[in-house]
Design a protein around this motif. Structure first.
Motif, PDB file in Angstrom:
ATOM      1  N   LEU A  80      29.226  61.437  26.068  1.00  0.00           N
ATOM      2  CA  LEU A  80      30.007  60.561  26.961  1.00  0.00           C
ATOM      3  C   LEU A  80      29.670  59.701  27.624  1.00  0.00           C
ATOM      4  CD1 LEU A  80      32.115  63.887  28.251  1.00  0.00           C
ATOM      5  CD2 LEU A  80      32.659  62.511  26.262  1.00  0.00           C
ATOM      6  N   LEU A  81      28.262  59.614  27.961  1.00  0.00           N
ATOM      7  CA  LEU A  81      27.625  58.755  28.942  1.00  0.00           C
ATOM      8  C   LEU A  81      27.466  57.390  27.919  1.00  0.00           C
ATOM      9  CD1 LEU A  81      24.880  60.827  30.369  1.00  0.00           C
ATOM     10  CD2 LEU A  81      26.788  60.012  31.770  1.00  0.00           C
ATOM     11  N   ALA A  82      27.383  57.489  26.550  1.00  0.00           N
ATOM     12  CA  ALA A  82      27.174  56.169  25.938  1.00  0.00           C
ATOM     13  C   ALA A  82      28.348  55.299  25.893  1.00  0.00           C
ATOM     14  CB  ALA A  82      27.178  56.704  24.523  1.00  0.00           C
ATOM     15  N   CYS A  83      29.484  55.481  26.607  1.00  0.00           N
ATOM     16  CA  CYS A  83      30.689  54.578  26.239  1.00  0.00           C
ATOM     17  C   CYS A  83      31.724  54.601  27.491  1.00  0.00           C
ATOM     18  CB  CYS A  83      31.299  54.339  25.273  1.00  0.00           C
ATOM     19  SG  CYS A  83      32.763  53.243  25.198  1.00  0.00           S
ATOM     20  N   GLY A  84      32.445  55.821  27.426  1.00  0.00           N
ATOM     21  CA  GLY A  84      33.639  56.030  28.324  1.00  0.00           C
ATOM     22  C   GLY A  84      33.180  56.028  29.721  1.00  0.00           C
ATOM     23  N   VAL A  85      32.169  56.743  29.951  1.00  0.00           N
ATOM     24  CA  VAL A  85      31.610  57.068  31.454  1.00  0.00           C
ATOM     25  C   VAL A  85      31.218  55.826  32.147  1.00  0.00           C
ATOM     26  CG1 VAL A  85      30.057  58.289  32.929  1.00  0.00           C
ATOM     27  CG2 VAL A  85      31.546  59.430  31.196  1.00  0.00           C
ATOM     28  N   ILE A  86      30.018  55.120  31.114  1.00  0.00           N
ATOM     29  CA  ILE A  86      29.468  53.795  31.793  1.00  0.00           C
ATOM     30  C   ILE A  86      30.728  52.758  31.959  1.00  0.00           C
ATOM     31  CG2 ILE A  86      27.381  54.506  31.141  1.00  0.00           C
ATOM     32  CD1 ILE A  86      27.454  52.636  28.529  1.00  0.00           C
ATOM     33  N   THR A  87      31.428  52.540  31.017  1.00  0.00           N
ATOM     34  CA  THR A  87      32.448  51.713  30.995  1.00  0.00           C
ATOM     35  C   THR A  87      33.318  51.916  32.356  1.00  0.00           C
ATOM     36  OG1 THR A  87      32.495  51.518  28.625  1.00  0.00           O
ATOM     37  CG2 THR A  87      34.421  50.716  29.912  1.00  0.00           C
ATOM     38  N   GLY A  88      33.743  53.042  32.595  1.00  0.00           N
ATOM     39  CA  GLY A  88      34.714  53.183  33.559  1.00  0.00           C
ATOM     40  C   GLY A  88      33.993  53.258  34.795  1.00  0.00           C
ATOM     41  N   VAL A  89      32.828  53.950  35.302  1.00  0.00           N
ATOM     42  CA  VAL A  89      32.170  54.072  36.439  1.00  0.00           C
ATOM     43  C   VAL A  89      31.636  52.784  36.680  1.00  0.00           C
ATOM     44  CG1 VAL A  89      30.292  54.826  37.736  1.00  0.00           C
ATOM     45  CG2 VAL A  89      31.844  56.599  36.311  1.00  0.00           C
ATOM     46  N   GLY A  90      31.138  52.021  35.686  1.00  0.00           N
ATOM     47  CA  GLY A  90      30.427  50.711  35.678  1.00  0.00           C
ATOM     48  C   GLY A  90      31.473  49.576  36.328  1.00  0.00           C
ATOM     49  N   ALA A  91      32.527  49.618  35.681  1.00  0.00           N
ATOM     50  CA  ALA A  91      33.745  48.808  36.088  1.00  0.00           C
ATOM     51  C   ALA A  91      34.093  48.708  37.593  1.00  0.00           C
ATOM     52  CB  ALA A  91      34.980  49.074  35.227  1.00  0.00           C
ATOM     53  N   ALA A  92      34.176  49.859  38.158  1.00  0.00           N
ATOM     54  CA  ALA A  92      34.313  50.246  39.455  1.00  0.00           C
ATOM     55  C   ALA A  92      33.158  49.649  40.227  1.00  0.00           C
ATOM     56  CB  ALA A  92      34.863  51.528  39.884  1.00  0.00           C
ATOM     57  N   VAL A  93      31.943  50.222  40.087  1.00  0.00           N
ATOM     58  CA  VAL A  93      30.740  49.963  40.739  1.00  0.00           C
ATOM     59  C   VAL A  93      30.001  48.738  40.564  1.00  0.00           C
ATOM     60  CG1 VAL A  93      28.410  50.853  41.259  1.00  0.00           C
ATOM     61  CG2 VAL A  93      30.196  52.504  40.825  1.00  0.00           C
ATOM     62  N   HIS A  94      29.995  48.224  39.567  1.00  0.00           N
ATOM     63  CA  HIS A  94      29.176  47.030  39.227  1.00  0.00           C
ATOM     64  C   HIS A  94      30.150  45.774  38.961  1.00  0.00           C
ATOM     65  CE1 HIS A  94      25.802  49.311  38.392  1.00  0.00           C
ATOM     66  NE2 HIS A  94      25.885  49.924  37.530  1.00  0.00           N
ATOM     67  N   ALA A  95      31.301  45.719  38.026  1.00  0.00           N
ATOM     68  CA  ALA A  95      32.005  44.916  37.925  1.00  0.00           C
ATOM     69  C   ALA A  95      33.019  44.328  39.189  1.00  0.00           C
ATOM     70  CB  ALA A  95      33.023  44.781  36.755  1.00  0.00           C
ATOM     71  N   ALA A  96      33.581  45.386  39.610  1.00  0.00           N
ATOM     72  CA  ALA A  96      34.511  45.190  40.946  1.00  0.00           C
ATOM     73  C   ALA A  96      33.698  45.038  41.970  1.00  0.00           C
ATOM     74  CB  ALA A  96      35.550  46.240  40.926  1.00  0.00           C
ATOM     75  N   ASN A  97      32.446  45.677  42.220  1.00  0.00           N
ATOM     76  CA  ASN A  97      31.741  45.415  43.357  1.00  0.00           C
ATOM     77  C   ASN A  97      32.336  46.150  44.466  1.00  0.00           C
ATOM     78  OD1 ASN A  97      29.103  45.127  44.712  1.00  0.00           O
ATOM     79  ND2 ASN A  97      29.767  43.028  45.069  1.00  0.00           N
ATOM     80  N   LEU A  98      32.923  47.281  44.347  1.00  0.00           N
ATOM     81  CA  LEU A  98      33.542  47.906  45.368  1.00  0.00           C
ATOM     82  C   LEU A  98      32.826  48.281  46.669  1.00  0.00           C
ATOM     83  CD1 LEU A  98      35.955  50.427  43.364  1.00  0.00           C
ATOM     84  CD2 LEU A  98      36.673  48.143  44.408  1.00  0.00           C
ATOM     85  N   THR A  99      33.221  48.289  47.715  1.00  0.00           N
ATOM     86  CA  THR A  99      32.653  48.604  48.865  1.00  0.00           C
ATOM     87  C   THR A  99      33.556  49.682  49.672  1.00  0.00           C
ATOM     88  OG1 THR A  99      33.649  46.783  50.077  1.00  0.00           O
ATOM     89  CG2 THR A  99      31.341  46.515  49.226  1.00  0.00           C
ATOM     90  N   ALA A 100      32.703  50.431  50.654  1.00  0.00           N
ATOM     91  CA  ALA A 100      33.541  51.583  51.526  1.00  0.00           C
ATOM     92  C   ALA A 100      34.813  50.897  52.165  1.00  0.00           C
ATOM     93  CB  ALA A 100      32.407  52.149  52.216  1.00  0.00           C
ATOM     94  N   GLY A 101      35.869  51.636  51.782  1.00  0.00           N
ATOM     95  CA  GLY A 101      37.044  51.443  52.752  1.00  0.00           C
ATOM     96  C   GLY A 101      37.910  50.553  51.837  1.00  0.00           C
ATOM     97  N   GLN A 102      37.603  49.890  50.846  1.00  0.00           N
ATOM     98  CA  GLN A 102      38.472  49.256  50.059  1.00  0.00           C
ATOM     99  C   GLN A 102      39.416  50.076  49.171  1.00  0.00           C
ATOM    100  OE1 GLN A 102      35.829  46.572  47.689  1.00  0.00           O
ATOM    101  NE2 GLN A 102      36.447  44.844  49.033  1.00  0.00           N
ATOM    102  N   ASP A 103      40.751  49.316  48.720  1.00  0.00           N
ATOM    103  CA  ASP A 103      41.705  50.128  48.209  1.00  0.00           C
ATOM    104  C   ASP A 103      41.814  49.606  46.821  1.00  0.00           C
ATOM    105  OD1 ASP A 103      42.870  51.391  50.376  1.00  0.00           O
ATOM    106  OD2 ASP A 103      43.684  49.603  51.048  1.00  0.00           O
TER     107      ASP A 103
END
Length: 369
Positions: free
Chosen positions: A159-182
Motif C-alpha cells: 500500500l505504501l508504494a502508491c495509494g498511501v504516499i499519493t494521498g498523504v503526500g498530497a496533503a503534507v507535501h503538495a498542499a503544504n498544510l499547516t496546523a489549523g487550516q481547513d
C-alpha cells in the motif's frame, strides 16, 4: 532469460490472462524483485481500459512489495534478500527536477522499447508504468524501490508504494498544510482516505470529506475526517461553507473526473489552493474562472505520487504506522489469489473497495472482507 507468470492485457477492457513470459536479468542500475503482494490501483484500471494509452500486450500493476532476488551492476545500498516496496517512481537523480528534490517528476525519458518482458516469440511486452507488477517478478530501476522492515507484512507494505504516499503526500507535501487550516478532500476512496490521514497528521482543523456514498463518508470519519458532505447535495460547496464559516484553505481532488475538477474551486477560500491528485482519462478537460481565481489569490497545484522522496518518506510512514498514527490494515478491503485478478479488478470497479491486494505467494491465505 527467466520464465515467469504474468497477467497480460492483449485488448483494452478484456479480461487479463495469466501467461508465461520471459523476464531478462537486471542490467546496470536495475534490480530483480520477487513480488509477494500487489494492490489494484485505479490507475492500473485506467491503463487497462485504454484511458492512458500505451502499447499492447502489456502488464500492469505498480503498487507492490517483495524481496530482492538479484542486483545489477553499480547498484549500491541494496542486497539480495532485502525487503522492499516497488513503485513507479523512476528517477535519474541528475535532471533539474531530481536535483531540486522532485524525483516524482523526473524529466529524463525512459525507453519504453527496452522492456525487460518478452513473449515466447520475442515480442516485447509493454512494462506499464515502468513496473509491470501483476507478475511473479519484476525488473526495475533501483530508484523505484525502498527498503521496509522484514517484519512488515507485504500486503501492508504494498500500500505504501502508491495509494498511501499519493494521498498523504498530497496533503503534507503538495498542499503544504499547516496546523489549523481547513481542508476538503473530494473522494473517499483509497487515495482520498490517505489524503484525509495526511491532513490529520499535518494538524488540519477541519477535514471535510466529499463523496457520493454515505458509507464511504462514514469510513472517512474513521480515518480522521471531521465532517462528511454528500456530493449529491445541491451545491455541496455551500454546505462546506456553512460548516467552516468560509471556504477551505485546500481542496484535494482524489477522483479522476474532469467534472469534479470543474467544481473544485467553488470550495476554496481566498488564498486557497486546489491540489490535483486524481487523473482523468487522457483528453478530458476542465475549465476554471481565471479572473475570479486570480482576484482571490487562489491556485491550482498538480501532485504526482504525493511529491514524495521514497527513501525519506517510506521510513517515516512505516514509523507512523508502527506508532498507530497511520491506518494501513483498515485500507485493505480484500486479499485475492493471483488467479483471481480479474475478480479483484471487477470488485475495485464496483466502487466499494478501498484497496484490493493480490497475494502472489502460495502460502498466504486469501480472504475478502
Amino acid at each position: 532469460m527467466r520464465q515467469i507468470q504474468a497477467a497480460l492485457c492483449h485488448e483494452h477492457g478484456a479480461p487479463l490472462t495469466i501467461e508465461t513470459v520471459g523476464l531478462r536479468a537486471p542490467l546496470a542500475g536495475e534490480v530483480e524483485v520477487i513480488i509477494d503482494a500487489v494492490a489494484v490501483c485505479h490507475s492500473d484500471i485506467s491503463f487497462w481500459q485504454g484511458g492512458f494509452g500505451g502499447s499492447l500486450p502489456a502488464v500492469f500493476g505498480h503498487e507492490a512489495a517483495g524481496r530482492i532476488a538479484a542486483v545489477g551492476a553499480g547498484v549500491q545500498g541494496f542486497e539480495v534478500g532485502d525487503d522492499v516496496v516497488v513503485t513507479l517512481i523512476r528517477a535519474c537523480g541528475h535532471c533539474p527536477c531530481c536535483a531540486s528534490g522532485q524525483p516524482t517528476i523526473c524529466e529524463t525519458p525512459v525507453d519504453a522499447a527496452n522492456s525487460p518482458l518478452h513473449m515466447a516469440d520475442g515480442t516485447p511486452v509493454y512494462q506499464a508504468m515502468d513496473t509491470a507488477a501483476f507478475a511473479e517478478r519484476v525488473v526495475v530501476d533501483h530508484s523505484q524501490i525502498a527498503k521496509v522492515p522484514a517484519d512488515l507484512p507485504k500486503d501492508i507494505a504494498a500500500l505504501l508504494a502508491c495509494g498511501v504516499i499519493t494521498g498523504v503526500g498530497a496533503a503534507v507535501h503538495a498542499a503544504n498544510l499547516t496546523a489549523g487550516q481547513d481542508v476538503v478532500v473530494i473522494g473517499a476512496g483509497g487515495v482520498g482516505l490517505n489524503a484525509i490521514q495526511g491532513a490529520r497528521i499535518a494538524g488540519a482543523r477541519r477535514i471535510i470529506a466529499i463523496d457520493m456514498s454515505e458509507d464511504k463518508l462514514e469510513t472517512a470519519l474513521d480515518f480522521g475526517a471531521t465532517d462528511g458532505v454528500l456530493a449529491t447535495h445541491m451545491k455541496p460547496w455551500k454546505h462546506v461553507q456553512r460548516i467552516l464559516g468560509r471556504g477551505a484553505d485546500a481542496v484535494l481532488v482524489t477522483v479522476g473526473s474532469a467534472a469534479v475538477y470543474d467544481q473544485a474551486p467553488r470550495y476554496l477560500a481566498n488564498g486557497g489552493k486546489v491540489v490535483m491528485v486524481g487523473m482523468p482519462h487522457a483528453g478530458e478537460t476542465a475549465s476554471y474562472p481565471p479572473l475570479q481565481m486570480a482576484y482571490a489569490g487562489q491556485s491550482l497545484i498538480g501532485s504526482k505520487m504525493g511529491d514524495v522522496v521514497l527513501r525519506r518518506d517510506i521510513p517515516w510512514l512505516v514509523d507512523l504506522y508502527k506508532q498507530g498514527r497511520l491506518k494501513l490494515d483498515e485500507l485493505i478491503s480484500g486479499r485475492w489469489d493471483f488467479t483471481q485478478i480479474n475478480e479483484a479488478i471487477a470488485d475495485t470497479l464496483s466502487g466499494a473497495a478501498r484497496r484490493n491486494v493480490i497475494m502472489m505467494t502460495s502460502d498466504t491465505t486469501t480472504d475478502r472482507d
